[in-house]
Scaffold this active site. Structure first.
Site, PDB file in Angstrom:
ATOM      1  N   ASP A 204       0.901  -1.144   0.000  1.00 63.35           N
ATOM      2  CA  ASP A 204       0.000   0.000   0.000  1.00 63.35           C
ATOM      3  C   ASP A 204       0.943   1.198   0.000  1.00 63.35           C
ATOM      4  O   ASP A 204       1.564   1.495   1.028  1.00 63.35           O
ATOM      5  CB  ASP A 204      -0.871  -0.004   1.270  1.00 63.35           C
ATOM      6  CG  ASP A 204      -1.804   1.192   1.297  1.00 63.35           C
ATOM      7  OD1 ASP A 204      -1.385   2.279   0.874  1.00 63.35           O
ATOM      8  OD2 ASP A 204      -2.951   1.043   1.750  1.00 63.35           O
ATOM      9  N   HIS A 205       1.084   1.840  -1.159  1.00 64.46           N
ATOM     10  CA  HIS A 205       2.178   2.812  -1.259  1.00 64.46           C
ATOM     11  C   HIS A 205       2.016   3.981  -0.289  1.00 64.46           C
ATOM     12  O   HIS A 205       2.987   4.642   0.051  1.00 64.46           O
ATOM     13  CB  HIS A 205       2.381   3.284  -2.706  1.00 64.46           C
ATOM     14  CG  HIS A 205       1.382   4.290  -3.169  1.00 64.46           C
ATOM     15  ND1 HIS A 205       0.118   3.957  -3.574  1.00 64.46           N
ATOM     16  CD2 HIS A 205       1.464   5.636  -3.288  1.00 64.46           C
ATOM     17  CE1 HIS A 205      -0.529   5.062  -3.916  1.00 64.46           C
ATOM     18  NE2 HIS A 205       0.259   6.089  -3.759  1.00 64.46           N
ATOM     19  N   HIS A 267      -5.775   2.708   1.309  1.00 62.11           N
ATOM     20  CA  HIS A 267      -4.929   3.815   1.776  1.00 62.11           C
ATOM     21  C   HIS A 267      -5.533   4.530   2.991  1.00 62.11           C
ATOM     22  O   HIS A 267      -4.872   4.738   4.005  1.00 62.11           O
ATOM     23  CB  HIS A 267      -4.726   4.861   0.670  1.00 62.11           C
ATOM     24  CG  HIS A 267      -4.171   4.302  -0.606  1.00 62.11           C
ATOM     25  ND1 HIS A 267      -3.203   3.331  -0.645  1.00 62.11           N
ATOM     26  CD2 HIS A 267      -4.445   4.592  -1.901  1.00 62.11           C
ATOM     27  CE1 HIS A 267      -2.901   3.058  -1.913  1.00 62.11           C
ATOM     28  NE2 HIS A 267      -3.649   3.800  -2.689  1.00 62.11           N
TER      29      HIS A 267
HETATM   30  C1  BG6 Z   1      -3.640   4.623  -6.215  1.00 58.63           C
HETATM   31  C2  BG6 Z   1      -5.003   4.730  -6.830  1.00 58.63           C
HETATM   32  O1  BG6 Z   1      -3.572   3.541  -5.345  1.00 58.63           O
HETATM   33  O2  BG6 Z   1      -3.361   5.821  -5.503  1.00 58.63           O
HETATM   34  C3  BG6 Z   1      -5.096   5.924  -7.747  1.00 58.63           C
HETATM   35  O3  BG6 Z   1      -5.284   3.545  -7.566  1.00 58.63           O
HETATM   36  C4  BG6 Z   1      -4.702   7.181  -7.011  1.00 58.63           C
HETATM   37  O4  BG6 Z   1      -6.397   6.065  -8.283  1.00 58.63           O
HETATM   38  C5  BG6 Z   1      -3.363   6.983  -6.313  1.00 58.63           C
HETATM   39  O5  BG6 Z   1      -4.615   8.227  -7.938  1.00 58.63           O
HETATM   40  C6  BG6 Z   1      -3.056   8.159  -5.423  1.00 58.63           C
HETATM   41  O6  BG6 Z   1      -1.754   8.069  -4.968  1.00 58.63           O
HETATM   42  P1  BG6 Z   1      -0.948   9.360  -4.586  1.00 58.63           P
HETATM   43  O7  BG6 Z   1       0.352   8.841  -4.069  1.00 58.63           O
HETATM   44  O8  BG6 Z   1      -0.821  10.192  -5.839  1.00 58.63           O
HETATM   45  O9  BG6 Z   1      -1.768  10.052  -3.565  1.00 58.63           O
END
Ligand code: BG6
Length: 516
Positions: A204-205, A267
């Site tokens: 989960d980045h 997230h």
């Molecule tokens: C991803 C989603 O996990 O996270 C995307 O699939 C979203 O739809 C993205 O845009 C958002 O990541 P960040 O790091 O740009 O907030």
């Protein structure tokens, strides 16, 4: 970009920091190696880990995909990806040429065991020529429908952990882990036939973002916040993950997903868990993940009959972002013209435990909103008795904001006296910004997370019990939304604050969202 050696020495806050632990020699194998994520994020992350001396001296990077490429073509493509997307700018020589020697490519289909035999041969070759010691980290960056078939083929092709007698085998699985509770359970059943939980890294980045990791430091490396971190002092918590982008080229995926699945279930729920969990008994992966799981379990299930009262959904219409006109969601490529998919979701959750009983947690996430902002705002209760200020002086509640992006920092809002002969009170802010404070720009989340998986540190990866519980929490809403058409769609303009139903969700409790 991280600080140079000079920058580290120059910044007193970074003096004496221990060097990072380097991973064992290993191969990192990317499935979906010609895809967008690989080019934008994953390979640039590997390259920057190399630049930061965070890769072991013996490493191999193997791309596996359907395209009919060879090593040379793959290396060229990856160089282009670095030139275009790396945070450190275009690839530099002679380092790139050395890095490229560690890159190889296996072309194959995901349902053909022979291709996995080819992959195995490549890994064994790397073990001999690059000294990668039999250690393997597989990364599933393919469409989710391929996760289970790839795991099955790894097993059939003799690449599962049970067949590896010389080193370790781990697997990183991209999100989404399932598309609902049943499919997540089915996927888990397949993956766990081949891998033990300790070998599975569900990415989960968000958890790799520096300010997200700092939530724990703020709470448990300080004495002043934790005594207030409970129902006696906290009025409510708002967690926002707002984006200005639309669905871009991902309409096909997104139209079957929606904001609740795409952002809230993973997230945003992870942010909630970090903010609301009890102090872990130790800082290791399982102690932390035990507490995250416990707090998710304590979330009160949403009664199906109350979904409309406790959540809000929206879909963006045409509008403008930063002064430029943008189309509505239903006009985006690969989106159904009568789509019922939500691009905005808001949910109110209650946590039934001693710490949080009665404190609402409001979560929201959406695309094409006014600004890109991810933050957690803790609003404290109002003062018990008003002593100062004219009737005209609003005495705002204290608010602690953990800013995740694009600003990274912490801000505390409190009331102060306006200088002058009278006792006027105004709300002011005390702000800390990571970049200026520590003199560094945070590394992208993928760098941190791939590095952790190579080192065998699962702290920032989501354990199965948490994934399953997060699905359980959102299922009643998902069911309701899937089975009822929202006639109000499209119900917010691109560039706005979300649909009116989202404002009503808080207004019913006498509260307001923070402005995006
Ligand atoms: C991803 C989603 O996990 O996270 C995307 O699939 C979203 O739809 C993205 O845009 C958002 O990541 P960040 O790091 O740009 O907030």
């Amino acid at each position: 970009m991280t600080a140079t050696a000079g920058g580290v020495a120059a910044n007193p806050l970074r003096k004496g920091l221990a060097a990072n632990r380097i991973a064992d020699p290993c191969n990192v194998i990317f499935f979906g190696a010609t895809g967008d994520l690989m080019k934008r994020m994953l390979l640039p992350a590997m390259w920057n880990l190399r630049l930061e001396d965070m890769l072991p001296s013996n490493y191999g990077i193997v791309g596996f995909s359907r395209s009919d490429d060879d090593d040379e073509k793959f290396r060229e493509e990856m160089r282009k990806a670095v030139d275009e997307f790396s945070r450190s700018g275009p690839a530099k020589e002679p380092l790139w040429s050395d890095f490229a020697k560690h890159l190889s490519y296996v072309s194959g289909t995901f349902d053909d065991t022979n291709c996995f035999h080819k992959l195995r041969a490549q890994l064994e070759k790397n073990d001999k020529e690059l000294g990668t010691g039999g250690n393997r980290l597989f990364y599933l960056s393919t469409p989710p429908s391929l996760f289970a078939p790839i795991v099955d083929q790894l097993d059939k092709g003799g690449l599962g952990p049970r067949d590896n007698q010389t080193g370790w085998t781990r697997i990183i699985v991209e999100k989404p882990f399932g598309t609902d509770l049943d499919s997540a359970r089915a996927l888990q059943a397949e993956v766990s036939k081949v891998f033990d939980e300790k070998q599975i890294y569900r990415i989960d980045h968000y958890l790799g973002k520096e300010p997200v990791q700092d939530i724990m430091a703020l709470r448990f490396a300080n004495v002043i916040f934790e005594p207030l971190w409970n129902r006696r002092y906290v009025d409510s918590v708002q967690i926002t993950a707002a984006e200005t982008v639309g669905v871009e080229q991902r309409g096909g995926y997104y139209d079957n997903a929606g904001a609740l699945r795409d952002m809230i279930q993973n997230h945003v729920m992870n942010l909630l868990a970090l903010v609301a969990m009890e102090p872990p008994v130790a800082a290791d992966a399982d102690s932390i993940r035990d507490e995250k799981f416990k707090v998710l379990r304590a979330i009160r299930p949403i009664d199906r009959a109350r979904v409309t009262l406790e959540s809000a959904r929206g879909q963006y219409d045409a509008g403008s972002i930063a002064g430029k006109p943008v189309p509505g969601y239903r006009e985006e490529p690969n989106v159904r013209p009568d789509s019922n998919t939500e691009t905005f979701a808001a949910v109110k959750l209650l946590i039934d435990n001693w710490r949080w009983a009665g404190v609402p947690f409001y979560l929201r996430s959406g695309k094409r909103l006014a600004h890109k902002t991810s933050e957690i705002a803790i609003t404290f209760r109002s003062i018990p008795h008003r002593l100062f200020g004219d009737a005209g002086d609003a005495l705002d509640n204290n608010v602690l904001v953990m800013k995740i992006q694009p600003e990274e920092g912490i801000s505390l809002r409190f009331n102060a006296k306006v200088p002058g002969p009278k006792m006027h009170i105004r709300a002011v802010s005390m702000d800390f910004n990571y970049g200026t404070g520590f003199g560094v720009v945070s590394a992208p989340a993928y760098e941190r997370l791939i590095g952790d998986a190579m080192r065998g540190d699962a702290t920032l990866f989501t354990r199965w019990d948490a994934v399953e519980t997060a699905w359980q929490i959102v299922m009643p809403i998902l069911d309701k939304w899937q089975n009822t058409i929202d006639e109000s769609f499209s119900n917010y303009s691109a560039g706005g604050q979300g649909p009116p139903s989202s404002d009503r969700l808080l207004a019913m409790d006498g509260r307001e969202w923070r402005k995006i």
